[in-house]
Design an enzyme around this catalytic site. Structure first.
Site, PDB file in Angstrom:
ATOM      1  N   SER A  10       0.674  -1.280   0.100  1.00 44.26           N
ATOM      2  CA  SER A  10       0.058  -0.246   0.087  1.00 44.26           C
ATOM      3  C   SER A  10       0.739   1.250  -0.192  1.00 44.26           C
ATOM      4  O   SER A  10       1.572   1.419   1.000  1.00 44.26           O
ATOM      5  CB  SER A  10      -1.008   0.059   1.134  1.00 44.26           C
ATOM      6  OG  SER A  10      -1.367   1.355   1.412  1.00 44.26           O
ATOM      7  N   HIS A  35      -1.314  -1.387  -3.972  1.00 45.50           N
ATOM      8  CA  HIS A  35      -2.646  -1.224  -3.339  1.00 45.50           C
ATOM      9  C   HIS A  35      -2.645   0.363  -3.371  1.00 45.50           C
ATOM     10  O   HIS A  35      -1.923   1.101  -2.808  1.00 45.50           O
ATOM     11  CB  HIS A  35      -2.823  -1.746  -2.023  1.00 45.50           C
ATOM     12  CG  HIS A  35      -3.836  -1.489  -1.599  1.00 45.50           C
ATOM     13  ND1 HIS A  35      -5.430  -2.233  -1.307  1.00 45.50           N
ATOM     14  CD2 HIS A  35      -4.349  -0.523  -0.265  1.00 45.50           C
ATOM     15  CE1 HIS A  35      -6.096  -1.760  -0.585  1.00 45.50           C
ATOM     16  NE2 HIS A  35      -5.636  -0.794   0.117  1.00 45.50           N
ATOM     17  N   ASP A  37      -4.875   3.650  -2.098  1.00 46.37           N
ATOM     18  CA  ASP A  37      -6.041   4.218  -1.164  1.00 46.37           C
ATOM     19  C   ASP A  37      -6.548   5.605  -1.533  1.00 46.37           C
ATOM     20  O   ASP A  37      -6.058   6.413  -1.493  1.00 46.37           O
ATOM     21  CB  ASP A  37      -5.474   4.155   0.164  1.00 46.37           C
ATOM     22  CG  ASP A  37      -5.039   2.804   0.873  1.00 46.37           C
ATOM     23  OD1 ASP A  37      -6.147   2.090   0.875  1.00 46.37           O
ATOM     24  OD2 ASP A  37      -4.085   2.793   1.279  1.00 46.37           O
ATOM     25  N   MET A  39      -9.048   8.152  -0.978  1.00 40.42           N
ATOM     26  CA  MET A  39      -9.912   8.917   0.155  1.00 40.42           C
ATOM     27  C   MET A  39     -10.403  10.169  -0.169  1.00 40.42           C
ATOM     28  O   MET A  39      -9.428  10.974  -0.742  1.00 40.42           O
ATOM     29  CB  MET A  39      -8.895   9.202   1.568  1.00 40.42           C
ATOM     30  CG  MET A  39      -8.302   7.659   1.842  1.00 40.42           C
ATOM     31  SD  MET A  39      -7.558   7.796   3.420  1.00 40.42           S
ATOM     32  CE  MET A  39      -6.779   6.192   3.429  1.00 40.42           C
ATOM     33  N   HIS A  68      -8.765   0.824  -3.728  1.00 41.76           N
ATOM     34  CA  HIS A  68      -9.447   0.908  -2.769  1.00 41.76           C
ATOM     35  C   HIS A  68     -10.015   2.090  -2.599  1.00 41.76           C
ATOM     36  O   HIS A  68      -9.571   2.951  -1.825  1.00 41.76           O
ATOM     37  CB  HIS A  68      -8.565   0.397  -1.477  1.00 41.76           C
ATOM     38  CG  HIS A  68      -9.353   0.294  -0.242  1.00 41.76           C
ATOM     39  ND1 HIS A  68      -8.828   0.203   1.059  1.00 41.76           N
ATOM     40  CD2 HIS A  68     -10.924   0.426  -0.012  1.00 41.76           C
ATOM     41  CE1 HIS A  68      -9.703   0.168   2.073  1.00 41.76           C
ATOM     42  NE2 HIS A  68     -10.810   0.106   1.474  1.00 41.76           N
ATOM     43  N   MET A  70     -12.475   4.602  -0.717  1.00 43.10           N
ATOM     44  CA  MET A  70     -13.033   5.162   0.662  1.00 43.10           C
ATOM     45  C   MET A  70     -13.580   6.515   0.178  1.00 43.10           C
ATOM     46  O   MET A  70     -13.140   7.310   0.763  1.00 43.10           O
ATOM     47  CB  MET A  70     -11.942   5.112   1.446  1.00 43.10           C
ATOM     48  CG  MET A  70     -11.414   3.812   1.937  1.00 43.10           C
ATOM     49  SD  MET A  70      -9.991   3.658   2.949  1.00 43.10           S
ATOM     50  CE  MET A  70      -8.836   3.644   1.490  1.00 43.10           C
ATOM     51  N   MET A 139     -11.709  -5.007   6.638  1.00 47.51           N
ATOM     52  CA  MET A 139     -10.752  -3.888   7.232  1.00 47.51           C
ATOM     53  C   MET A 139     -10.349  -4.312   8.773  1.00 47.51           C
ATOM     54  O   MET A 139     -11.048  -4.562   9.502  1.00 47.51           O
ATOM     55  CB  MET A 139     -11.589  -2.436   7.258  1.00 47.51           C
ATOM     56  CG  MET A 139     -11.806  -1.630   6.098  1.00 47.51           C
ATOM     57  SD  MET A 139     -10.352  -1.261   5.055  1.00 47.51           S
ATOM     58  CE  MET A 139      -9.169  -0.323   6.294  1.00 47.51           C
ATOM     59  N   ASP A 177      -6.714  -5.626   5.520  1.00 45.67           N
ATOM     60  CA  ASP A 177      -6.138  -4.256   5.237  1.00 45.67           C
ATOM     61  C   ASP A 177      -6.109  -3.497   6.430  1.00 45.67           C
ATOM     62  O   ASP A 177      -7.090  -3.057   6.941  1.00 45.67           O
ATOM     63  CB  ASP A 177      -6.796  -3.565   4.236  1.00 45.67           C
ATOM     64  CG  ASP A 177      -6.129  -2.359   3.769  1.00 45.67           C
ATOM     65  OD1 ASP A 177      -5.499  -1.978   4.479  1.00 45.67           O
ATOM     66  OD2 ASP A 177      -7.008  -1.399   2.940  1.00 45.67           O
ATOM     67  N   GLY A 179      -2.794  -2.365   9.592  1.00 45.15           N
ATOM     68  CA  GLY A 179      -2.179  -2.676  10.953  1.00 45.15           C
ATOM     69  C   GLY A 179      -1.400  -4.331  10.581  1.00 45.15           C
ATOM     70  O   GLY A 179      -1.097  -4.815  11.551  1.00 45.15           O
TER      71      GLY A 179
END
Ligand code: DX5
Ligand code: ZN
Length: 220
Positions: A10, A35, A37, A39, A68, A70, A139, A177, A179
């Site tokens: 990511s 990946h 993200d 947002m 992904h 969001m 998640m 996805d 941590g």
């Protein structure tokens, strides 16, 4: 049953001033997907990038690009991200009202269709679309930021989803996805996870290539 384990690096917390180099480093370590993200500062309290950067990633790498979303109203931007080169598009169950329609549209546009659920959303919210999806993303942090603490109950959700996959004879991929690190990747793999999204445990490390190799070796 899917046996190949996939590391999806990511780029959220990577050094964007050296994006090509950063992607090259994780590729050298055996990363399988990149990946991205997306947002919008509304669906999640953070703002990242759009199709222009996905298009740049597409030029940098031959690896599958995993997008992904969001964002509010992802339907309005599906075409733009797929034109930009996304191979996989994942939307959130919590945001999309007509999930059946949206997932079908992603596939019609030529990408693989994924659905994501937040830590507080149960697996049972997916039962009616389970035969339609190519991927389910669990998640394991509340979405919005890299470098957060892994939520342990995600492992139980992956077990539950893996059981549902067996019961329904489906073959979607299970992705986790948030941590993910060497402290939990093995446990996730044993629970049935196929795709491991890793941000900080790769791009936050001094040696990106070595960090990728180490995680990959733990699930091979
Ligand atoms: C969080 C994003 C993740 C994030 C993961 O909302 O969806 O993909 O980049 O980063 P780490 O691995 O640092 O938790
Ligand atoms: Zn993500």
């Amino acid at each position: 049953m899917n046996s190949k384990k996939i590391i999806a690096s990511s780029i959220l917390n990577s050094d964007f001033s050296n994006l090509a180099q950063q992607i090259r480093f994780t590729e050298l370590g055996g990363a399988d997907w990149i990946h991205c993200d997306i947002m919008d500062g509304k669906f999640v309290p953070n703002l990242t990038f759009g199709p222009v950067v996905v298009q740049a990633v597409r030029k940098i790498t031959k690896l599958p690009v995993d997008v992904h979303l969001m964002i509010k109203d992802p339907d309005a931007l599906l075409e733009k991200f797929i034109e930009a080169g996304a191979n996989w598009i994942t939307v959130h169950q919590e945001e999309v009202v007509h999930l059946n329609r949206t997932l079908t549209r992603i596939k019609e546009l030529g990408a693989k269709a994924g659905v994501a659920i937040n830590p507080s959303t149960p697996i049972k919210s997916l039962t009616e679309v389970i035969n339609l999806v190519d991927l389910v993303l669990i998640m394991s942090v509340n979405p919005g930021f890299g470098g957060q603490k892994f939520i342990q109950s995600s492992v139980r959700k992956i077990h539950e989803l893996n059981d549902l996959r067996t019961k329904t004879s489906s073959n979607f991929l299970i992705e986790a996805d948030g941590g993910i690190s060497k402290n939990n990747i093995k446990e996730l793999a044993n629970a049935g996870c196929d795709v491991f999204v890793v941000g900080n445990s790769i791009f936050g490390q001094d040696n990106i290539t070595a960090a990728t190799i180490e995680l990959k070796n733990m699930v091979m």
